[in-house]
Every structure is written in structure tokens, then in C-alpha cells.
Design an enzyme around this catalytic site. Structure first.
Site, mmCIF file in Angstrom:
data_model
loop_
_atom_site.group_PDB
_atom_site.id
_atom_site.type_symbol
_atom_site.label_atom_id
_atom_site.label_comp_id
_atom_site.label_asym_id
_atom_site.label_seq_id
_atom_site.Cartn_x
_atom_site.Cartn_y
_atom_site.Cartn_z
ATOM 1 N N HIS A 72 0.866 -1.169 0.000
ATOM 2 C CA HIS A 72 0.000 0.000 0.000
ATOM 3 C C HIS A 72 0.911 1.229 0.000
ATOM 4 O O HIS A 72 0.818 2.060 -0.880
ATOM 5 C CB HIS A 72 -0.961 -0.013 1.193
ATOM 6 C CG HIS A 72 -1.995 1.072 1.108
ATOM 7 N ND1 HIS A 72 -3.117 1.097 1.873
ATOM 8 C CD2 HIS A 72 -2.057 2.179 0.340
ATOM 9 C CE1 HIS A 72 -3.842 2.171 1.569
ATOM 10 N NE2 HIS A 72 -3.213 2.843 0.648
ATOM 11 N N TRP A 75 4.364 5.385 5.038
ATOM 12 C CA TRP A 75 3.719 6.591 5.527
ATOM 13 C C TRP A 75 4.491 7.207 6.675
ATOM 14 O O TRP A 75 4.455 6.708 7.806
ATOM 15 C CB TRP A 75 2.299 6.245 6.006
ATOM 16 C CG TRP A 75 1.453 5.618 4.937
ATOM 17 C CD1 TRP A 75 1.688 5.607 3.588
ATOM 18 C CD2 TRP A 75 0.226 4.905 5.134
ATOM 19 N NE1 TRP A 75 0.669 4.933 2.946
ATOM 20 C CE2 TRP A 75 -0.234 4.493 3.862
ATOM 21 C CE3 TRP A 75 -0.537 4.595 6.264
ATOM 22 C CZ2 TRP A 75 -1.421 3.778 3.684
ATOM 23 C CZ3 TRP A 75 -1.715 3.875 6.086
ATOM 24 C CH2 TRP A 75 -2.150 3.476 4.812
ATOM 25 N N TYR A 83 -0.257 10.833 11.201
ATOM 26 C CA TYR A 83 0.465 10.929 9.944
ATOM 27 C C TYR A 83 0.983 12.339 9.751
ATOM 28 O O TYR A 83 0.386 13.315 10.197
ATOM 29 C CB TYR A 83 -0.417 10.528 8.759
ATOM 30 C CG TYR A 83 -0.780 9.061 8.821
ATOM 31 C CD1 TYR A 83 0.210 8.112 9.046
ATOM 32 C CD2 TYR A 83 -2.086 8.642 8.713
ATOM 33 C CE1 TYR A 83 -0.102 6.773 9.157
ATOM 34 C CE2 TYR A 83 -2.408 7.300 8.819
ATOM 35 C CZ TYR A 83 -1.410 6.375 9.046
ATOM 36 O OH TYR A 83 -1.721 5.055 9.162
ATOM 37 N N GLU A 132 0.297 8.271 -3.540
ATOM 38 C CA GLU A 132 1.241 7.842 -2.493
ATOM 39 C C GLU A 132 2.434 8.786 -2.416
ATOM 40 O O GLU A 132 2.913 9.140 -1.337
ATOM 41 C CB GLU A 132 1.710 6.404 -2.748
ATOM 42 C CG GLU A 132 0.614 5.358 -2.564
ATOM 43 C CD GLU A 132 0.035 5.351 -1.147
ATOM 44 O OE1 GLU A 132 0.821 5.332 -0.185
ATOM 45 O OE2 GLU A 132 -1.207 5.379 -1.015
ATOM 46 N N LYS A 135 1.115 12.468 -1.153
ATOM 47 C CA LYS A 135 0.676 12.526 0.240
ATOM 48 C C LYS A 135 1.770 12.087 1.211
ATOM 49 O O LYS A 135 1.887 12.650 2.300
ATOM 50 C CB LYS A 135 -0.565 11.639 0.405
ATOM 51 C CG LYS A 135 -1.150 11.628 1.797
ATOM 52 C CD LYS A 135 -2.505 10.932 1.815
ATOM 53 C CE LYS A 135 -3.020 10.795 3.241
ATOM 54 N NZ LYS A 135 -4.329 10.131 3.277
ATOM 55 N N HIS A 136 2.537 11.068 0.839
ATOM 56 C CA HIS A 136 3.496 10.490 1.784
ATOM 57 C C HIS A 136 4.963 10.690 1.366
ATOM 58 O O HIS A 136 5.806 11.019 2.188
ATOM 59 C CB HIS A 136 3.237 8.993 1.956
ATOM 60 C CG HIS A 136 1.839 8.676 2.384
ATOM 61 N ND1 HIS A 136 1.322 9.093 3.594
ATOM 62 C CD2 HIS A 136 0.826 8.005 1.770
ATOM 63 C CE1 HIS A 136 0.066 8.670 3.700
ATOM 64 N NE2 HIS A 136 -0.261 8.021 2.610
#
Ligand SMILES: *[C@@H]1O[C@H](CO)[C@@H](O)[C@H](O)[C@H]1NC(C)=O
Ligand SMILES: *[C@@H]1O[C@H](CO)[C@@H](O)[C@H](O)[C@H]1NC(C)=O
Length: 249
Positions: A72, A75, A83, A132, A135-136
Site C-alpha cells: 500500500h 507513511w 500521519y 502515495e 501525500k506520503h
């Protein structure tokens, strides 16, 4: 010795030319600084600012090899279970075309490894990977372009992030960890036996998550020593209870 001295001098010279005083570089990194600890370096190029890093692997029938969890993501967390900024950390690097960046700028195996081990089960692969990254990935401070100094090449940050996540997936191969304890797809197992298998493979507990009693994903937290050494941590909060269905793919 002389070579490393010259490299250091070159880095000092280039950062002095290019960087305002607030920018960091890797020249002063402590190899022993561990993220999220009191020894953590205040230089966010030397250890990740959001230094509790969560590796999330999923088990989704129909996707990826029969004998592998797929990714996935990875993070970065603020060291306390929250997060890193949930809309990402660097809007100037939020790309929407990650698949073509990987194909055009990465080593030839990177795109094929991502197709194998990081397939999307919902939107397109490009949209999934771009999400991904945006955001991370942009929250992993050690991959900020300024941290590379004058040697930075375009999209090196993107390539290094995805390469590292794939490397961690291979290193923390959950399928093999479970199979070594005779826990294989197509059966039901107690969550404590699964936890024991992961503990004996990696020395730590994991967060084992279920959806309606069926295994959905497994998370392992890490702290980071320097920039590249990921040290697994005991990870709590499993949502699976009792008996877990581990379906065949
Ligand atoms: C975690 O730390 C960040 C930064 O200090 C803070 O903004 C956030 O509220 C904290 N979250 C929790 C759950 O404590
Ligand atoms: C994880 O927990 C086990 C059992 O409590 C303990 O022996 C081990 O040291 C812990 N590992 C880490 C990295 O904290």
C-alpha cells in the site's frame, strides 16, 4: 581519506553558494542519530523529520503474485501515531504523472517491480502511485532535493523513495514469514499464531488488520538511523481478533 575530504569541501562550497543559511545538507550528519529519539538530528536531511515510518503491505486476492503481499505504501508519521500532514509536505513536488517519471527516470527494473508488487486495486496505477508520492513521499524529509546538494538530478527524490519502499517490502517479506510457520493462503489461523510468526521472522510485532474477519493488511513501524537504516519497532493496534481468514489469491 583525501577523496572524502575533497568531497566534503566540494559539498561545503556548493552549499555555501547555493543554499540560504536555513537549508540543511548531509555534510553534518550523525550516522548514529535515530529518528523520533532524543538523539535525532535536528538536520532533517540527516534523519527523517517525520521519523516513525509505517510500512503498509496488503493482501488483496486478484492482485500481485500468489506468494507475495503487495504494497500500500510507506507513511511517515509524526512520531506519535499521527500521519505527517495528511495533504502531503511539499506542494511544489506533488506530481500527477508518477508512472511516466518512474519509466523515464528510474532504472529499468523499477517500473516492472512496481507493476508486480505495487498494483492498484482501485484507481489506475498512475493515480495510486501519484497519490502515495504526493501525500506520503513528499513527507520523507531526507529525500528533499536540497538534501542532495549540487549532485541532485531531476526526480532522484521520487526514484529513491519508490526504490526504498520496494526494498523494504522484499526485506520484510510477510508471505515468507507466515509460510515459515506453515501459515499459508487458503486457511484460517489464529491472530496470535500469525503474530508469533512475524515476531520470529523480524523480532517485532505487527499491526495485523482485518476486514470482516479476513486479512486485509499488515503494518510494521520503523525508526530510521541516519537516512537508510530502517529499524523495525513493535507495532500495536491489530484489528484482527481471534481467527483470521487468509484467502488464496
Ligand atoms: C503529534 O505531533 C504533532 C507535532 O508535534 C502534533 O501536531 C499532533 O497533534 C500530535 N498528535 C497526537 C495524536 O498527539
Ligand atoms: C518488542 O517486544 C518484545 C517483547 O516484549 C521485546 O523483547 C523487544 O525488545 C521489543 N523490540 C523492540 C524493537 O522494541
Amino acid at each position: 581519506m583525501i577523496k572524502s575530504l575533497l568531497v566534503s569541501l566540494a559539498l561545503i562550497a556548493s552549499s555555501a553558494l547555493a543554499a540560504p543559511a536555513t537549508l540543511t545538507s548531509k555534510t553534518s550528519c550523525s550516522a548514529t542519530a535515530v529518528s523520533c529519539s532524543s538523539s535525532a538530528s535536528s538536520n532533517t536531511c540527516c534523519s527523517p523529520k517525520y521519523g516513525l515510518v509505517v510500512l503498509v503491505q496488503q493482501w488483496v486476492p486478484g492482485y500481485g503474485p500468489d506468494d507475495a503481499f503487495t504494497l500500500h505504501g510507506l507513511w511517515p508519521d509524526e512520531c506519535n501515531g499521527s500521519y505527517a500532514p495528511s495533504n502531503g509536505c511539499d506542494s511544489s513536488r506533488q506530481w500527477t504523472n508518477i508512472e511516466s517519471i518512474v519509466e523515464n527516470y528510474g532504472p529499468s527494473t523499477l517500473h516492472s517491480d512496481m507493476l508486480t508488487y505495487w498494483p492498484s486495486d482501485a484507481e489506475s496505477n498512475n493515480d495510486f502511485w501519484s497519490h502515495e508520492w504526493d501525500k506520503h513521499g513528499t513527507c520523507v524529509s531526507t529525500y528533499a532535493p536540497t538534501c542532495y546538494g549540487s549532485s541532485y538530478t531531476k526526480y532522484e527524490d521520487v526514484i529513491d523513495y519508490f526504490t526504498k519502499v520496494l526494498e523494504l517490502r522484499a526485506q520484510y517479506d510477510l508471505y515468507s514469514a507466515l509460510a515459515d510457520a506453515n501459515i499459508t493462503p487458503g486457511g484460517s489461523y489464529s491472530v496470535s499464531d500469525m503474530q508469533d510468526a512475524i515476531q520470529s521472522a523480524f523480532g517485532v510485532t505487527a499491526k495485523i488488520d482485518c476486514s470482516s474477519g479476513t486479512l486485509s493488511d499488515i503494518e510494521i513501524n520503523f525508526v530510521v538511523k541516519g537516512t537508510t537504516t530502517y529499524i523495525p519497532q513493535n507495532t500495536s493496534g491489530s484489528t484482527c481478533k481471534g481467527t483470521v481468514d487468509y484467502p488464496s489469491k
